[in-house]
Design an enzyme around this catalytic site. Structure first.
Site, PDB file in Angstrom:
ATOM      1  N   GLU A  69      46.458  27.512 -10.312  1.00 52.98           N
ATOM      2  CA  GLU A  69      45.102  27.474 -10.865  1.00 52.98           C
ATOM      3  C   GLU A  69      44.637  26.073 -11.220  1.00 52.98           C
ATOM      4  OE1 GLU A  69      44.162  30.101 -14.128  1.00 52.98           O
ATOM      5  OE2 GLU A  69      45.373  31.701 -13.248  1.00 52.98           O
ATOM      6  N   ASP A  70      45.522  25.261 -11.756  1.00 50.04           N
ATOM      7  CA  ASP A  70      45.096  24.013 -12.395  1.00 50.04           C
ATOM      8  C   ASP A  70      45.591  22.739 -11.740  1.00 50.04           C
ATOM      9  OD1 ASP A  70      43.774  25.545 -14.310  1.00 50.04           O
ATOM     10  OD2 ASP A  70      45.537  25.650 -15.599  1.00 50.04           O
TER      11      ASP A  70
END
Length: 140
Positions: A73-74
């Site tokens: 996600e990051d």
């Protein structure tokens, strides 16, 4: 990783410690330079999640997935890259739990519920939420 968590993981998962440490090192490298809103290094969040899961006696696959839970996600790491390093027993829950920024949150929760038969999300999502709340620098 602090000494307390290192000792806890080594004692709690002696046969899987090398795999767990590999996941930690991968996550630490992937999140290097990222900071939380508090200014702390981002890696403290996955470490806090892992500590909660280890305290509850979750299996090593769940602990490994917890270290990696924000990598897709990051960071710029892709699913394809990660799946060359970690087996499907780790990748399957990560794929289900990765929230694409293009998908509305309600659709994301539906994906998790259908993909897991409703069994996986609560135990996996509760520790990250607890970690975030414990370190929250906002006032409610």
């Amino acid at each position: 990783m602090d000494d307390k968590l290192l000792i806890k993981l080594r004692r709690g998962y002696p046969d899987k410690y090398a795999e767990i440490k590999k996941a930690y090192e991968y996550a630490e490298n992937a999140h290097r330079g990222q900071k939380r809103s508090s200014g702390e290094d981002y890696i403290i969040h996955p470490c806090a999640v892992v500590e909660i899961l280890a305290d509850f006696g979750f299996d090593s696959s769940t602990v490994i997935a917890a270290f990696l839970h924000d990598v897709l996600e990051d960071t710029s790491i892709t699913d394809e890259e990660l799946s060359t390093i970690f087996p499907d027993k780790i990748m399957h829950p990560l794929r289900l739990l990765t929230h694409s920024k293009e998908v509305e949150y309600n659709q994301y929760i539906t994906k998790i519920e259908f993909g897991t038969g409703g069994r996986f999300p609560v135990p996996f999502h509760l520790p990250p939420m607890l970690s975030t709340l414990a370190r929250c620098d906002s006032k409610f």
